[in-house]
Design an enzyme around this catalytic site. Structure first.
Site, PDB file in Angstrom:
ATOM      1  CG  ASP A  18      -2.120   0.904   1.069  1.00 40.36           C
ATOM      2  OD1 ASP A  18      -2.328   1.424  -0.041  1.00 40.36           O
ATOM      3  OD2 ASP A  18      -2.845   1.104   2.060  1.00 40.36           O
ATOM      4  N   GLY A  19       0.299   2.331  -0.555  1.00 38.82           N
ATOM      5  CA  GLY A  19       0.951   3.641  -0.500  1.00 38.82           C
ATOM      6  C   GLY A  19       1.568   4.099  -1.811  1.00 38.82           C
ATOM      7  N   GLY A  21       0.025   5.431  -4.405  1.00 37.24           N
ATOM      8  CA  GLY A  21      -0.588   6.693  -4.805  1.00 37.24           C
ATOM      9  C   GLY A  21      -0.015   7.853  -4.008  1.00 37.24           C
ATOM     10  CG  HIS A  35      -0.232   2.149  -9.239  1.00 42.17           C
ATOM     11  ND1 HIS A  35      -0.466   1.777  -7.932  1.00 42.17           N
ATOM     12  CD2 HIS A  35      -1.296   2.912  -9.597  1.00 42.17           C
ATOM     13  CE1 HIS A  35      -1.623   2.298  -7.534  1.00 42.17           C
ATOM     14  NE2 HIS A  35      -2.143   2.990  -8.517  1.00 42.17           N
ATOM     15  CB  SER A  63      -8.837  -5.148  -3.074  1.00 38.67           C
ATOM     16  OG  SER A  63      -9.391  -3.868  -3.312  1.00 38.67           O
ATOM     17  CG  ASN A  66      -7.946  -1.872  -5.172  1.00 38.84           C
ATOM     18  OD1 ASN A  66      -7.011  -2.656  -4.972  1.00 38.84           O
ATOM     19  ND2 ASN A  66      -8.199  -0.863  -4.345  1.00 38.84           N
ATOM     20  CD1 TRP A  67     -13.082  -5.506  -9.019  1.00 35.80           C
ATOM     21  CD2 TRP A  67     -12.337  -4.674 -10.954  1.00 35.80           C
ATOM     22  NE1 TRP A  67     -12.408  -6.515  -9.676  1.00 35.80           N
ATOM     23  CE2 TRP A  67     -11.951  -6.030 -10.868  1.00 35.80           C
ATOM     24  CE3 TRP A  67     -11.972  -3.942 -12.094  1.00 35.80           C
ATOM     25  CZ2 TRP A  67     -11.208  -6.675 -11.859  1.00 35.80           C
ATOM     26  CZ3 TRP A  67     -11.236  -4.584 -13.089  1.00 35.80           C
ATOM     27  CH2 TRP A  67     -10.857  -5.931 -12.967  1.00 35.80           C
ATOM     28  NE  ARG A  69      -7.638   2.170  -5.555  1.00 30.01           N
ATOM     29  CZ  ARG A  69      -6.423   2.221  -5.061  1.00 30.01           C
ATOM     30  NH1 ARG A  69      -5.412   2.565  -5.834  1.00 30.01           N
ATOM     31  NH2 ARG A  69      -6.195   1.927  -3.803  1.00 30.01           N
ATOM     32  NE  ARG A 186      -2.939  -1.408   4.405  1.00 23.18           N
ATOM     33  CZ  ARG A 186      -4.216  -1.462   4.065  1.00 23.18           C
ATOM     34  NH1 ARG A 186      -5.019  -2.296   4.669  1.00 23.18           N
ATOM     35  NH2 ARG A 186      -4.701  -0.674   3.112  1.00 23.18           N
ATOM     36  NE  ARG A 192      -7.882   1.011   5.305  1.00 24.26           N
ATOM     37  CZ  ARG A 192      -7.632   2.312   5.411  1.00 24.26           C
ATOM     38  NH1 ARG A 192      -7.732   2.907   6.579  1.00 24.26           N
ATOM     39  NH2 ARG A 192      -7.285   3.019   4.348  1.00 24.26           N
TER      40      ARG A 192
HETATM   41  C1  IPE Z   1      -5.583  -2.719  -0.277  1.00 23.62           C
HETATM   42  O1  IPE Z   1      -5.179  -1.401  -0.450  1.00 23.62           O
HETATM   43  C2  IPE Z   1      -5.526  -3.433  -1.579  1.00 23.62           C
HETATM   44  C3  IPE Z   1      -4.203  -3.608  -2.153  1.00 23.62           C
HETATM   45  C4  IPE Z   1      -3.064  -3.319  -1.612  1.00 23.62           C
HETATM   46  C5  IPE Z   1      -4.192  -4.199  -3.464  1.00 23.62           C
HETATM   47  P1  IPE Z   1      -6.233  -0.197  -0.577  1.00 23.62           P
HETATM   48  O2  IPE Z   1      -5.434   1.034  -0.690  1.00 23.62           O
HETATM   49  O3  IPE Z   1      -7.187  -0.467  -1.663  1.00 23.62           O
HETATM   50  O4  IPE Z   1      -6.987  -0.288   0.823  1.00 23.62           O
HETATM   51  P2  IPE Z   1      -7.990   0.709   1.549  1.00 23.62           P
HETATM   52  O5  IPE Z   1      -9.174   0.823   0.666  1.00 23.62           O
HETATM   53  O6  IPE Z   1      -7.288   2.003   1.736  1.00 23.62           O
HETATM   54  O7  IPE Z   1      -8.292   0.042   2.841  1.00 23.62           O
HETATM   55  C1  IPE Z   2      -1.542   0.214  -3.393  1.00 21.96           C
HETATM   56  O1  IPE Z   2      -1.330   1.578  -3.431  1.00 21.96           O
HETATM   57  C2  IPE Z   2      -1.787  -0.377  -4.763  1.00 21.96           C
HETATM   58  C3  IPE Z   2      -3.183  -0.774  -5.028  1.00 21.96           C
HETATM   59  C4  IPE Z   2      -4.164  -0.736  -4.174  1.00 21.96           C
HETATM   60  C5  IPE Z   2      -3.483  -1.224  -6.372  1.00 21.96           C
HETATM   61  P1  IPE Z   2      -2.526   2.614  -3.425  1.00 21.96           P
HETATM   62  O2  IPE Z   2      -2.902   2.912  -4.841  1.00 21.96           O
HETATM   63  O3  IPE Z   2      -3.631   2.141  -2.567  1.00 21.96           O
HETATM   64  O4  IPE Z   2      -1.832   3.891  -2.786  1.00 21.96           O
HETATM   65  P2  IPE Z   2      -2.488   4.916  -1.774  1.00 21.96           P
HETATM   66  O5  IPE Z   2      -3.037   4.126  -0.625  1.00 21.96           O
HETATM   67  O6  IPE Z   2      -3.548   5.648  -2.517  1.00 21.96           O
HETATM   68  O7  IPE Z   2      -1.363   5.795  -1.372  1.00 21.96           O
HETATM   69 MG    MG Z   3      -4.078   2.400  -0.605  1.00 22.27          MG
END
Ligand code: IPE
Ligand code: IPE
Ligand code: MG
Length: 246
Positions: A18-19, A21, A35, A63, A66-67, A69, A186, A192
């Site tokens: 995660d992170g 973005g 990414h 996830s 994530n669809w 987004r 994580r 979470r």
């Molecule tokens: C969880 O990350 C899914 C993946 C790492 C692929 P998200 O960034 O989508 O999680 P939430 O929605 O902030 O909990």
């Molecule tokens: C994790 O990074 C990758 C995926 C969920 C696909 P994020 O895209 O969730 O990055 P943040 O949480 O927005 O920083």
């Molecule tokens: Mg995220």
């Protein structure tokens, strides 16, 4: 570099990457650049895990949720996934890695499924680390799918309700055949689970770090493993019981 005990590695390491973005936004870059950089971290972690003798590595890449987004981000992630699997296949073959996928594959674009099937098939004879990508994956959805499969067998008369055990239930999950994760990492400071491996994480050790996924280094990965190695996993017992010699 942190000293690691090779005899105390997690057998199964699961990671919520995660992170990406936020990493990009902090640098005034587009999220997709995060990414892309994240995909480089994946390569480092796969190499490290396989070299350290970790048997199973499971990565949450996309996830079910994530669809939701923006369409452009989802498209860019799918394009990146395609490129990543193509590149990674060579390295998986070289490093004896067996590829695996969990999640609702029916939702993925057909061209992604073709590439996934090819990677699954080409690595099926490999005997090293099992690398599982969770794609279009949600823990609740997986549990519901398993329950439906079991209910069907009961309805067909091939299974009796009293035969439904934890072990039988596990065998109907996408992760059938994989041991439960010992350690969940994580990144990005979120504390979470976000619908990841809900059943399988029952007794996993959890490790959260503020580092964003693209910034994870070999050193910070080793620090997480060292933290895991220092923990006492009691599984409901007392510390004294665990330290008893007999
Ligand atoms: C969880 O990350 C899914 C993946 C790492 C692929 P998200 O960034 O989508 O999680 P939430 O929605 O902030 O909990
Ligand atoms: C994790 O990074 C990758 C995926 C969920 C696909 P994020 O895209 O969730 O990055 P943040 O949480 O927005 O920083
Ligand atoms: Mg995220």
């Amino acid at each position: 570099m942190t000293e690691l005990d090779p005899t105390k590695m997690p057998r199964h390491l699961a990671i919520i990457m995660d992170g990406n973005g936020r990493w990009a936004q902090q640098r005034m870059l587009k999220r997709i650049v995060g990414h892309q950089r994240g995909a480089e971290t994946v390569q480092m972690v796969v190499d490290q895990a396989s070299n350290l003798g970790i048997g199973y590595l499971t990565l949450f890449a996309f996830s079910s949720e994530n669809w939701s987004r923006p369409k452009l981000e989802v498209q860019a992630l799918m394009a990146l996934l395609k490129k990543y699997i193509r590149n990674e296949l060579r390295r998986m073959l070289k490093n004896n890695i067996r590829f695996n996928v969990i999640g609702n594959r029916a939702d993925l674009p057909p061209e992604i499924n073709v590439i996934l099937d090819d990677a699954l098939q080409q690595t099926s004879g490999n005997t090293g680390m099992v690398l599982t990508l969770a794609l279009s994956y949600g823990g609740r959805q997986e549990i519901v799918r398993a329950a439906a499969k079991i209910a069907q067998q009961v309805q067909d008369g091939t299974l009796q309700p009293e035969q439904i055990t934890e072990s039988l239930f596990s065998q109907h999950l996408d992760t059938a055949g994989l041991p439960d994760p010992d350690l969940l990492i994580r990144t990005s400071g979120e504390m979470r689970i976000s619908n990841f491996l809900l059943w399988q994480l029952a007794y996993a050790e959890l490790y959260f770090t503020d580092i964003n996924w693209p910034d994870l280094t070999i050193n910070t990965l080793h620090a997480a493993l060292a933290d895991f190695q220092a923990r006492e996993r009691r599984f409901g017992k007392t510390s004294a019981q665990l330290n008893q010699r007999s």
